[in-house]
Design an enzyme around this catalytic site. Structure first.
Site, PDB file in Angstrom:
ATOM      1  CE  LYS A 105      -3.715   2.132   2.722  1.00  0.00           C
ATOM      2  NZ  LYS A 105      -4.534   2.003   3.950  1.00  0.00           N
ATOM      3  CG  HIS A 109      -1.719   4.859  -1.638  1.00  0.00           C
ATOM      4  ND1 HIS A 109      -1.773   3.494  -1.441  1.00  0.00           N
ATOM      5  CD2 HIS A 109      -2.998   5.244  -1.896  1.00  0.00           C
ATOM      6  CE1 HIS A 109      -3.020   3.083  -1.556  1.00  0.00           C
ATOM      7  NE2 HIS A 109      -3.787   4.130  -1.830  1.00  0.00           N
ATOM      8  CG  HIS A 121      -3.970   0.705  -6.002  1.00  0.00           C
ATOM      9  ND1 HIS A 121      -3.280   1.892  -6.141  1.00  0.00           N
ATOM     10  CD2 HIS A 121      -4.953   0.958  -5.092  1.00  0.00           C
ATOM     11  CE1 HIS A 121      -3.802   2.804  -5.355  1.00  0.00           C
ATOM     12  NE2 HIS A 121      -4.827   2.271  -4.713  1.00  0.00           N
ATOM     13  NE  ARG A 140      -9.508   9.488   3.212  1.00  0.00           N
ATOM     14  CZ  ARG A 140      -9.039   8.303   2.838  1.00  0.00           C
ATOM     15  NH1 ARG A 140      -9.915   7.321   2.572  1.00  0.00           N
ATOM     16  NH2 ARG A 140      -7.743   8.086   2.705  1.00  0.00           N
ATOM     17  CE  LYS A 144      -7.901   6.370   5.712  1.00  0.00           C
ATOM     18  NZ  LYS A 144      -7.987   4.888   5.742  1.00  0.00           N
ATOM     19  CB  CYS A 156     -12.972   4.840  -0.219  1.00  0.00           C
ATOM     20  SG  CYS A 156     -14.198   6.102   0.190  1.00  0.00           S
ATOM     21  CB  SER A 157     -10.611   0.161   1.625  1.00  0.00           C
ATOM     22  OG  SER A 157      -9.373  -0.313   2.111  1.00  0.00           O
ATOM     23  CD  GLU A 218      -7.943   4.160  -5.048  1.00  0.00           C
ATOM     24  OE1 GLU A 218      -7.485   3.720  -3.981  1.00  0.00           O
ATOM     25  OE2 GLU A 218      -9.060   4.718  -5.135  1.00  0.00           O
TER      26      GLU A 218
END
Length: 302
Positions: A105, A109, A121, A140, A144, A156-157, A218
């Site tokens: 991850k 990012h 991704h 959020r 984060k 959202c993930s 994404e």
């Protein structure tokens, strides 16, 4: 402390397995240690349980070779978010949503990685409505890494690179991941959001920088579900939640556009709002959601 290798390192590890004092010593501060793969190191099962480090050695001079930059420099990163950054393996895809590999991850990012290697991704975005057809939004948390404190859709993930979340038939992998993260982020029990109750409506592809270092690139599965649920937000992930009807969301959009009350929206949520949400919301209220589904098209949005 430099890289410990050879017999001296293994002796130190053996001592560490039998004494907690090795970890409290200022000479070996655990929080400063990073893991570096080492295929020729072996340890006992007890040692692996103690350290959770099967086949790894310690290094304070370098981050794992699969990452860019020095993770130790990310001192402002919350401990929970840091753990997820390195433990979670995202699914890498091409622009046709074909799986081409996986990466952390953290790497997925980093804007440097996104731009230099075109890392893309797979992701998902859940839009959960209650029986009054109000949409659940979340704000959020401040910790984060990307887009802190912005308002966005329910959850959202990312599906992770694991068997249950790689299943492509009927977007089952994304739906399994959605159920998992709804519990992780919002405390919504799995029985409140059965996997077969999610309706995959479409896919979007977008890129959005968060700041100079982090961002998103994404291929996002848009999942709708209509359920009355029990919500218990995880403060590591979510700072606030609220249900809104269509008019209340339009007022939130107006405030975000006007810069009022410091309200900001996530870029993926805004793209869905501007392109699809209100017409899909009408289908939610009419009970005709299946008519809106189009999982063949990948919408490239900017």
């Amino acid at each position: 402390m430099g890289l410990l290798t050879g017999l001296g390192f293994q002796n130190w590890l053996a001592a560490a397995a039998n004494s907690t004092s090795a970890f409290s010593s200022s000479a070996f501060p655990l929080k400063s240690l990073f893991l570096k793969p080492r295929s020729n190191f072996t340890s006992t099962p007890a040692l692996r349980r103690t350290l959770r480090l099967s086949s790894y050695s310690y290094s304070t001079s370098a981050a794992p070779p699969s990452t860019m930059g020095d993770a130790a420099a990310d001192s402002a990163m919350d401990a929970v978010q840091r753990r997820l950054m390195f433990e979670d393996e995202c699914i890498l895809v091409d622009e046709n949503d074909r799986v081409v590999g996986h990466d952390s991850k953290y790497n997925c990012h980093l804007m440097e990685k996104i731009e230099s290697e075109n890392l893309l991704h797979r992701a998902f975005s859940v839009f959960l409505f209650n029986s009054k057809y109000e949409l659940l939004l979340q704000q959020r948390s401040a910790t984060k890494v990307t887009f802190p404190l912005v308002w966005t859709n329910t959850c959202c993930s990312h599906p992770l690179y694991r068997d249950s979340e790689l299943i492509e038939e009927k977007a089952l992998g994304a739906r399994n991941a959605a159920q998992r993260k709804l519990f992780d982020e919002l405390g919504i029990p799995a029985e409140d959001v059965p996997v077969d109750q999610f309706t995959p409506l479409g896919r979007i592809l977008y890129k959005a920088p968060s700041d100079g270092k982090w961002g998103e690139h994404e291929l996002d599965y848009l999942l709708f579900i209509i359920r009355d649920v029990s919500v218990h937000p995880n403060p590591d992930e979510v700072v606030d939640v609220k249900y809104v009807n269509q008019q209340q969301l339009k007022e939130l959009l107006r405030k975000a556009d006007a810069g009022e009350e410091g309200i900001k929206l996530s870029p993926w949520f805004r793209l869905v709002v501007d392109n699809f949400l209100f017409k899909w919301w009408d289908h939610v209220e009419k009970g005709t959601l299946e008519e809106a589904a189009d999982m063949k098209t990948i919408h490239k949005l900017t």
